[in-house]
Write a protein that holds these residues in place. Structure first.
Motif, PDB file in Angstrom:
ATOM      1  N   LEU A 131     -15.957 -25.952  63.408  1.00 52.14           N
ATOM      2  CA  LEU A 131     -16.099 -24.544  63.359  1.00 52.14           C
ATOM      3  C   LEU A 131     -16.858 -23.782  64.742  1.00 52.14           C
ATOM      4  N   VAL A 132     -17.863 -24.729  65.192  1.00 49.59           N
ATOM      5  CA  VAL A 132     -18.341 -24.233  66.693  1.00 49.59           C
ATOM      6  C   VAL A 132     -17.234 -24.177  67.654  1.00 49.59           C
ATOM      7  N   ARG A 133     -16.272 -25.120  67.717  1.00 46.62           N
ATOM      8  CA  ARG A 133     -15.027 -25.081  68.706  1.00 46.62           C
ATOM      9  C   ARG A 133     -14.224 -23.926  68.505  1.00 46.62           C
ATOM     10  N   GLN A 134     -14.047 -23.518  67.111  1.00 47.78           N
ATOM     11  CA  GLN A 134     -13.225 -22.453  66.741  1.00 47.78           C
ATOM     12  C   GLN A 134     -13.898 -21.143  67.043  1.00 47.78           C
ATOM     13  N   ARG A 135     -15.245 -21.229  67.123  1.00 43.29           N
ATOM     14  CA  ARG A 135     -16.023 -20.071  67.470  1.00 43.29           C
ATOM     15  C   ARG A 135     -15.910 -19.772  68.925  1.00 43.29           C
ATOM     16  N   THR A 136     -16.206 -20.723  69.657  1.00 45.57           N
ATOM     17  CA  THR A 136     -16.103 -20.793  71.166  1.00 45.57           C
ATOM     18  C   THR A 136     -14.863 -20.135  71.417  1.00 45.57           C
ATOM     19  N   ALA A 137     -13.652 -20.787  71.009  1.00 45.86           N
ATOM     20  CA  ALA A 137     -12.476 -20.279  71.487  1.00 45.86           C
ATOM     21  C   ALA A 137     -12.298 -18.657  71.382  1.00 45.86           C
ATOM     22  N   LEU A 138     -12.714 -18.080  70.102  1.00 45.07           N
ATOM     23  CA  LEU A 138     -12.655 -16.868  69.839  1.00 45.07           C
ATOM     24  C   LEU A 138     -13.834 -16.146  70.683  1.00 45.07           C
ATOM     25  N   ILE A 139     -14.691 -16.537  70.920  1.00 47.11           N
ATOM     26  CA  ILE A 139     -15.611 -15.737  71.995  1.00 47.11           C
ATOM     27  C   ILE A 139     -15.023 -15.567  73.505  1.00 47.11           C
ATOM     28  N   ASN A 140     -14.290 -16.814  73.668  1.00 48.74           N
ATOM     29  CA  ASN A 140     -13.571 -16.671  74.902  1.00 48.74           C
ATOM     30  C   ASN A 140     -12.398 -15.932  75.094  1.00 48.74           C
ATOM     31  N   ALA A 141     -11.819 -15.848  73.822  1.00 50.06           N
ATOM     32  CA  ALA A 141     -10.671 -14.648  73.774  1.00 50.06           C
ATOM     33  C   ALA A 141     -11.256 -13.402  73.805  1.00 50.06           C
ATOM     34  N   LEU A 142     -12.223 -13.000  73.068  1.00 50.22           N
ATOM     35  CA  LEU A 142     -12.671 -11.839  73.087  1.00 50.22           C
ATOM     36  C   LEU A 142     -13.261 -11.399  74.399  1.00 50.22           C
ATOM     37  N   LEU A 192     -17.275 -17.097  60.896  1.00 45.77           N
ATOM     38  CA  LEU A 192     -17.761 -18.584  61.394  1.00 45.77           C
ATOM     39  C   LEU A 192     -19.091 -18.750  61.491  1.00 45.77           C
ATOM     40  N   THR A 193     -19.749 -17.800  61.971  1.00 48.50           N
ATOM     41  CA  THR A 193     -21.457 -17.812  62.170  1.00 48.50           C
ATOM     42  C   THR A 193     -21.924 -18.151  60.860  1.00 48.50           C
ATOM     43  N   HIS A 194     -21.477 -17.336  59.879  1.00 47.99           N
ATOM     44  CA  HIS A 194     -22.197 -17.477  58.511  1.00 47.99           C
ATOM     45  C   HIS A 194     -21.969 -18.837  57.982  1.00 47.99           C
ATOM     46  N   LYS A 195     -20.729 -19.408  58.369  1.00 49.71           N
ATOM     47  CA  LYS A 195     -20.183 -21.074  57.625  1.00 49.71           C
ATOM     48  C   LYS A 195     -21.161 -21.802  58.528  1.00 49.71           C
ATOM     49  N   ILE A 196     -21.413 -21.879  59.770  1.00 47.81           N
ATOM     50  CA  ILE A 196     -22.311 -22.692  60.571  1.00 47.81           C
ATOM     51  C   ILE A 196     -23.549 -22.664  60.116  1.00 47.81           C
ATOM     52  N   ALA A 197     -23.928 -21.534  59.897  1.00 47.54           N
ATOM     53  CA  ALA A 197     -25.290 -21.426  59.409  1.00 47.54           C
ATOM     54  C   ALA A 197     -25.527 -21.862  58.122  1.00 47.54           C
ATOM     55  N   GLU A 198     -24.578 -21.752  57.236  1.00 48.28           N
ATOM     56  CA  GLU A 198     -24.805 -22.430  56.033  1.00 48.28           C
ATOM     57  C   GLU A 198     -24.466 -23.905  55.989  1.00 48.28           C
ATOM     58  N   LEU A 199     -23.948 -24.454  56.760  1.00 50.80           N
ATOM     59  CA  LEU A 199     -23.805 -26.085  56.879  1.00 50.80           C
ATOM     60  C   LEU A 199     -25.359 -26.483  57.667  1.00 50.80           C
ATOM     61  N   ASP A 200     -25.825 -25.724  58.341  1.00 45.58           N
ATOM     62  CA  ASP A 200     -27.123 -26.209  59.007  1.00 45.58           C
ATOM     63  C   ASP A 200     -28.063 -26.204  57.852  1.00 45.58           C
ATOM     64  N   ARG A 201     -28.151 -25.200  56.995  1.00 47.26           N
ATOM     65  CA  ARG A 201     -29.054 -25.120  55.988  1.00 47.26           C
ATOM     66  C   ARG A 201     -28.915 -26.492  55.091  1.00 47.26           C
ATOM     67  N   ILE A 202     -27.665 -26.976  54.930  1.00 47.39           N
ATOM     68  CA  ILE A 202     -27.430 -27.754  53.843  1.00 47.39           C
ATOM     69  C   ILE A 202     -27.839 -29.230  54.725  1.00 47.39           C
ATOM     70  N   ILE A 203     -27.414 -29.287  55.955  1.00 53.88           N
ATOM     71  CA  ILE A 203     -27.911 -30.740  56.765  1.00 53.88           C
ATOM     72  C   ILE A 203     -29.549 -30.552  56.945  1.00 53.88           C
ATOM     73  N   LEU A 204     -30.195 -29.315  57.085  1.00 49.53           N
ATOM     74  CA  LEU A 204     -31.545 -29.641  57.186  1.00 49.53           C
ATOM     75  C   LEU A 204     -32.187 -29.784  55.815  1.00 49.53           C
ATOM     76  N   ARG A 205     -31.642 -29.285  54.683  1.00 45.04           N
ATOM     77  CA  ARG A 205     -32.055 -29.658  53.286  1.00 45.04           C
ATOM     78  C   ARG A 205     -31.871 -31.368  53.189  1.00 45.04           C
ATOM     79  N   TRP A 206     -30.975 -31.930  53.506  1.00 43.11           N
ATOM     80  CA  TRP A 206     -30.749 -33.525  53.458  1.00 43.11           C
ATOM     81  C   TRP A 206     -31.934 -34.062  54.480  1.00 43.11           C
ATOM     82  N   CYS A 207     -32.150 -33.652  55.631  1.00 38.72           N
ATOM     83  CA  CYS A 207     -33.310 -34.167  56.279  1.00 38.72           C
ATOM     84  C   CYS A 207     -34.511 -34.181  55.796  1.00 38.72           C
TER      85      CYS A 207
END
Length: 340
Positions: A131-142, A192-207
């Motif tokens: 998702l981060v790579r996809q977001r980077t590609a979209l930012i570059n395109a924008l 994509l930003t919302h999805k990345i933030a959601e995954l961050d919350r899941i990983i942080l909760r596991w940690c």
């Protein structure tokens, strides 16, 4: 039956057709056979329980767990360490024979078999990277499309925010055919930003619920993403004899080209888990930036920066961090800051 004499099996994995090579204690070949995917477990049920070697790949951990359930001892090996045992001509039969020979070597290094839970957590990391790579590609395109209309913004988060603000301000001046493509890019970026933030919350909760990850996060330069990746990938630190072996497993040790008593060290090998290696280097870069602002707290890093480039220092710190992480996992202790 001849099957009862089997002591070691080399299994070359594939999508649909698997190659099996089995030998007895004397090394004599008992079985050379191809098996379809739906035949594999059924065939192994009729074999005596013995040592099974496989190359570590995307499906090897699944098959290892299945064979362990049947009572086999399974060992996974990096493909690069198996390649030297291929005699001549690469094919499935030769690969299976090489695996069968390599798994019995006393100096061979093995990859720990991951559980379903740990593979699921690592899948979250891989999905986040995608998702981060996809977001980077979209930012570059924008930024590229805006530049075509004379709107140029800087890179980074502030540049993205400025680009979106400039897009909103220039909406009425842009040609009408460009409105819809720009809106698609903006909406996808937001999603994509919302999805990345959601995954961050899941990983942080596991940690927070995993003792090993909590201990790793006490190391300078190790955040929750790095701690989760290491804790999920390593599992049992006793698989590695030393911190240097763990750093070598991550590809953070220099390649050697030594001969005749002359030691020549080159760049890092980059053989191993690239995700953990990248996260360690990124964390080390943050430590370097902090050391530049507060040299008194990081004297040895400050001395390194006086002699070496910042990127080289970051890799050296990542190497040291990997060794500290191994020690913490092995001793089950928190990181202790030096008092002097």
């Amino acid at each position: 039956m001849a099957f009862e004499k089997i002591s070691v099996i080399g299994l070359d994995l594939a999508k649909n057709v698997f190659q099996l090579h089995a030998v007895d204690e004397a090394g004599d070949v008992i079985i050379r056979r191809q098996l379809r995917r739906n035949q594999l477990l059924q065939f192994f049920e009729h074999l005596p329980r013995c040592l099974v070697g496989m190359e570590a790949c995307s499906t090897s951990h699944y098959w290892a767990r299945e064979l362990v359930r049947l009572g086999f001892e399974v060992k996974l090996m990096p493909p690069a360490y198996v390649k030297p045992y291929v005699k001549r001509g690469k094919n499935d039969a030769a690969d299976a024979e090489a695996i069968c020979e390599a798994v019995t070597r006393p100096t061979m290094r093995f990859v720990p078999v991951k559980s379903c839970e740990r593979q699921a957590l690592l899948m979250q990391h891989k999905t986040r990277d995608l998702l981060v790579r996809q977001r980077t590609a979209l930012i570059n395109a924008l930024r590229g499309h805006l530049a075509e209309f004379g709107i140029v913004t800087s890179q980074g988060r502030l540049g993205l925010r400025a680009a979106i603000e400039a897009l909103s301000a220039a909406q009425e001046f842009l040609p009408e055919p460009s409105w819809q493509p720009f809106e698609h890019i903006r909406k996808q970026l937001e999603e994509l930003t919302h999805k990345i933030a959601e995954l961050d919350r899941i990983i942080l909760r596991w940690c927070r619920n995993e003792a090993a990850a909590r201990r790793l996060m006490t190391i300078p330069g190790v955040g929750f993403l790095t701690a989760a990746a290491i804790a999920a990938s390593v599992g049992d630190a006793t698989e590695f004899k030393s911190g240097r072996q763990f750093a070598a497993w991550l590809g953070l040790t220099p390649r050697q080209n030594s001969s005749g008593g002359k030691e020549r060290l080159g760049r890092i090998s980059k053989q191993g888990d690239r995700t953990i290696r990248r996260l360690l280097v990124v964390g080390a870069t943050a430590v370097v930036r902090r050391a530049r602002l507060d040299a008194a707290s990081f004297p040895w890093i400050a001395r390194l920066l006086d002699r070496k480039p910042a990127k080289l220092v970051s890799v050296a710190i990542a190497n040291k961090t990997a060794r500290i992480a191994w020690a913490i996992l092995r001793r089950r202790e928190n990181y202790r800051f030096a008092t002097a």
